[in-house]
Write a protein that holds these residues in place. Structure first.
Motif, short mmCIF file in Angstrom:
data_model
loop_
_atom_site.label_atom_id
_atom_site.label_comp_id
_atom_site.label_asym_id
_atom_site.label_seq_id
_atom_site.Cartn_x
_atom_site.Cartn_y
_atom_site.Cartn_z
N GLU A 152 -5.94 16.74 -2.15
CA GLU A 152 -7.27 17.11 -0.92
C GLU A 152 -6.41 17.05 0.68
O GLU A 152 -7.01 15.13 0.66
CB GLU A 152 -8.15 16.35 -1.26
N ILE A 153 -5.50 16.66 1.15
CA ILE A 153 -4.07 15.67 2.56
C ILE A 153 -5.66 16.47 3.59
O ILE A 153 -5.01 15.67 4.25
CB ILE A 153 -3.58 17.02 2.27
N LYS A 154 -6.01 17.13 4.24
CA LYS A 154 -6.53 17.08 5.69
C LYS A 154 -7.70 16.43 6.15
O LYS A 154 -7.56 16.17 7.25
CB LYS A 154 -7.37 18.73 5.22
N TYR A 155 -8.63 15.68 5.06
CA TYR A 155 -9.12 14.44 5.09
C TYR A 155 -7.96 13.21 5.87
O TYR A 155 -8.57 12.72 6.77
CB TYR A 155 -10.67 14.03 4.68
N GLY A 156 -7.20 13.32 5.35
CA GLY A 156 -6.71 11.34 5.17
C GLY A 156 -4.74 11.59 5.66
O GLY A 156 -4.62 11.31 6.94
N ARG A 157 -5.21 13.46 6.96
CA ARG A 157 -3.32 13.67 7.60
C ARG A 157 -3.93 12.67 8.93
O ARG A 157 -3.02 12.78 9.62
CB ARG A 157 -3.67 15.27 7.41
N VAL A 161 -0.75 11.02 10.71
CA VAL A 161 0.33 11.54 12.19
C VAL A 161 0.00 11.06 13.10
O VAL A 161 0.81 11.14 13.78
CB VAL A 161 -0.61 13.51 11.87
N ARG A 162 -1.32 10.15 13.26
CA ARG A 162 -1.07 9.73 14.66
C ARG A 162 -0.07 7.89 14.53
O ARG A 162 -0.42 7.53 15.22
CB ARG A 162 -2.52 9.37 15.37
N ALA A 163 -0.51 7.37 13.20
CA ALA A 163 0.07 6.13 13.70
C ALA A 163 1.01 5.76 12.36
O ALA A 163 1.39 4.56 12.26
CB ALA A 163 -1.46 5.55 12.89
N TYR A 164 1.60 6.80 12.14
CA TYR A 164 2.52 6.79 10.80
C TYR A 164 3.76 6.33 11.94
O TYR A 164 3.79 6.32 13.55
CB TYR A 164 3.76 7.62 10.81
N ASP A 165 4.79 5.37 11.53
CA ASP A 165 5.83 4.62 12.80
C ASP A 165 6.55 4.03 11.71
O ASP A 165 6.39 3.84 10.19
CB ASP A 165 5.53 3.32 13.32
N LEU A 174 0.92 -0.04 4.39
CA LEU A 174 -0.58 0.20 2.87
C LEU A 174 -2.18 0.22 3.37
O LEU A 174 -2.91 0.94 3.30
CB LEU A 174 -0.29 -1.36 1.91
N LYS A 175 -1.88 -0.62 4.87
CA LYS A 175 -3.25 -0.78 5.97
C LYS A 175 -2.97 0.91 6.00
O LYS A 175 -4.62 1.08 6.12
CB LYS A 175 -3.07 -1.46 7.16
N LEU A 176 -2.11 1.71 6.98
CA LEU A 176 -2.56 3.06 7.24
C LEU A 176 -2.96 3.78 5.85
O LEU A 176 -3.90 5.16 6.51
CB LEU A 176 -1.02 3.15 8.09
N LEU A 177 -2.17 3.88 4.96
CA LEU A 177 -2.41 4.55 3.98
C LEU A 177 -3.99 3.99 3.29
O LEU A 177 -5.18 5.32 2.43
CB LEU A 177 -1.97 4.75 2.66
N LEU A 178 -4.56 3.09 2.95
CA LEU A 178 -6.04 2.56 2.45
C LEU A 178 -7.03 3.63 4.36
O LEU A 178 -7.88 3.42 3.40
CB LEU A 178 -6.10 0.94 2.61
N VAL A 179 -6.59 3.48 5.03
CA VAL A 179 -7.32 3.97 5.62
C VAL A 179 -7.59 5.51 5.91
O VAL A 179 -8.35 6.12 5.65
CB VAL A 179 -6.97 3.57 7.84
N SER A 180 -6.44 5.98 5.27
CA SER A 180 -6.38 7.75 5.28
C SER A 180 -6.81 8.43 4.05
O SER A 180 -7.67 8.94 3.86
CB SER A 180 -4.67 8.16 4.64
N PHE A 181 -6.87 7.30 2.90
CA PHE A 181 -8.10 7.34 1.66
C PHE A 181 -9.26 7.51 1.32
O PHE A 181 -10.43 8.00 1.36
CB PHE A 181 -6.61 5.98 0.40
N SER A 183 -11.07 8.00 3.96
CA SER A 183 -11.29 8.50 5.36
C SER A 183 -11.81 9.93 4.20
O SER A 183 -12.22 10.71 3.96
CB SER A 183 -10.47 9.10 6.26
N THR A 184 -10.85 10.29 3.42
CA THR A 184 -10.82 10.98 1.95
C THR A 184 -11.75 10.60 1.15
O THR A 184 -12.59 11.89 0.63
CB THR A 184 -9.67 11.09 1.70
N LEU A 185 -11.68 9.43 0.58
CA LEU A 185 -13.08 9.24 -0.43
C LEU A 185 -14.25 9.23 0.20
O LEU A 185 -15.33 10.39 -0.81
CB LEU A 185 -13.15 8.00 -0.91
#
Length: 246
Positions: A152-157, A161-165, A174-181, A183-185
C-alpha cells in the motif's frame, strides 16, 4: 495488505515493514514480513514481501531451507557470488512458487502474486537494492530511484519523495520512514504496527541495527502527533484562497 520500504543512503541501506495481514475484517493477524540472512564478514541479505501470504511464506521457506546447508543445496543465497545473482535466485524462486500454486488446481493467477524487495551486500561489492516482480524479473535502485515501496504505497509516498536525501543519517531516515508509515496506518486499516526495521551500514557485513516499533512506542506516538500538528500549522501559514462570486 502490506507496506514495506527499502531505501539507499550514502551510509548504507534502511528497511522497514509493517506486520499486518488480513483476509477480511474479522481475520487480522500479525506476521513478520522481513527476513535477514547473515554470514558475518561475508554477506548480509534482507528480503521484504508483499502479496499473497502463502506465496511469500513459501518463497522465504524455500530460500531459508536452501541456505542452511549451502554445500548440499542449490541454488543458495549464501553462495551467490553477487547481489545480482542473489536477485536472480529470489526471482526464480518466486516464479517457481507461483507456478506450483497455479498448477495445483487454482485458476486465479493474480491471487498468488507477490512482490519482493531484496537488498544487502556481499563482500567485495557495494550494497545493492532490488525490486522483484511476480514474474521473477526485477529492477535495481540507483540515483534516480533510490528507494522502493511495495504494498500500500500511495499514502506514504509523498513524504518520501519530498524529504528523501541520500545524506540522511540512519536516525533521520527512520524518522522519515515513521512519518511515511504513520500516514499509511492512518489512511488504511490493512496496514498496521508493529513495524520492523533494519539499518545496514555499508561494508559492515553484519546485522546490527535491528528493531521493532510497537504502536504505543512513545517516540512513534510523539512523531505522529507532532507531524499532524506541523501539517495543521503549515496549512494555516499558506496564502489565502479567494472564492469567486457570481
Amino acid at each position: 495488505m502490506t507496506y514495506c520500504v527499502g531505501m539507499m543512503l550514502r551510509s548504507g541501506l534502511v528497511f522497514m515493514s509493517d506486520t499486518r495481514t488480513n483476509a477480511g475484517l474479522d481475520n487480522i493477524s500479525t506476521f513478520k514480513k522481513m527476513t535477514i540472512w547473515e554470514e558475518p564478514g561475508e554477506r548480509v541479505l534482507t528480503l521484504m514481501s508483499a502479496g499473497n501470504l502463502a506465496t511469500t511464506q513459501a518463497v522465504v521457506s524455500l530460500l531459508d531451507e536452501r541456505s542452511k546447508l549451502p554445500e548440499d543445496r542449490t541454488p543458495s543465497l549464501m553462495k551467490a557470488p553477487s547481489m545480482f545473482q542473489a536477485a536472480c535466485m529470489v526471482g526464480d524462486t518466486l516464479r517457481e512458487v507461483i507456478k506450483g500454486l497455479r498448477e495445483g488446481g487454482q485458476r486465479a493467477d493474480s491471487a498468488f502474486e507477490a512482490t519482493l524487495i531484496l537488498g544487502g551486500q556481499i563482500a567485495g561489492s557495494p550494497p545493492r537494492l532490488f525490486l522483484i516482480y511476480p514474474q521473477g524479473n526485477f529492477i535495481e535502485a540507483g540515483d534516480d530511484t533510490p528507494f522502493f515501496q511495495i504494498g500500500e504505497i500511495k499514502y506514504g509516498r509523498p513524504i518520501l519523495v519530498r524529504a528523501y536525501d541520500p545524506d540522511l543519517s540512519f536516525a533521520d531516515a527512520l524518522k522519515l520512514l515513521l512519518v511515511s508509515f504513520d500516514s499509511t496506518l492512518k489512511a488504511n486499516l490493512s496496514v498496521g504496527a508493529p513495524l520492523d526495521y533494519f539499518c545496514y551500514t555499508t561494508d559492515s557485513l553484519e546485522k546490527k541495527h535491528v528493531g521493532r516499533v510497537e504502536a504505543d512506542n512513545p517516540e512513534f506516538q510523539a512523531i505522529s502527533t507532532q507531524w499532524g500538528n506541523a501539517l495543521k500549522q503549515a496549512l494555516d501559514t499558506l496564502p489565502d484562497v479567494h472564492l469567486n462570486t457570481n
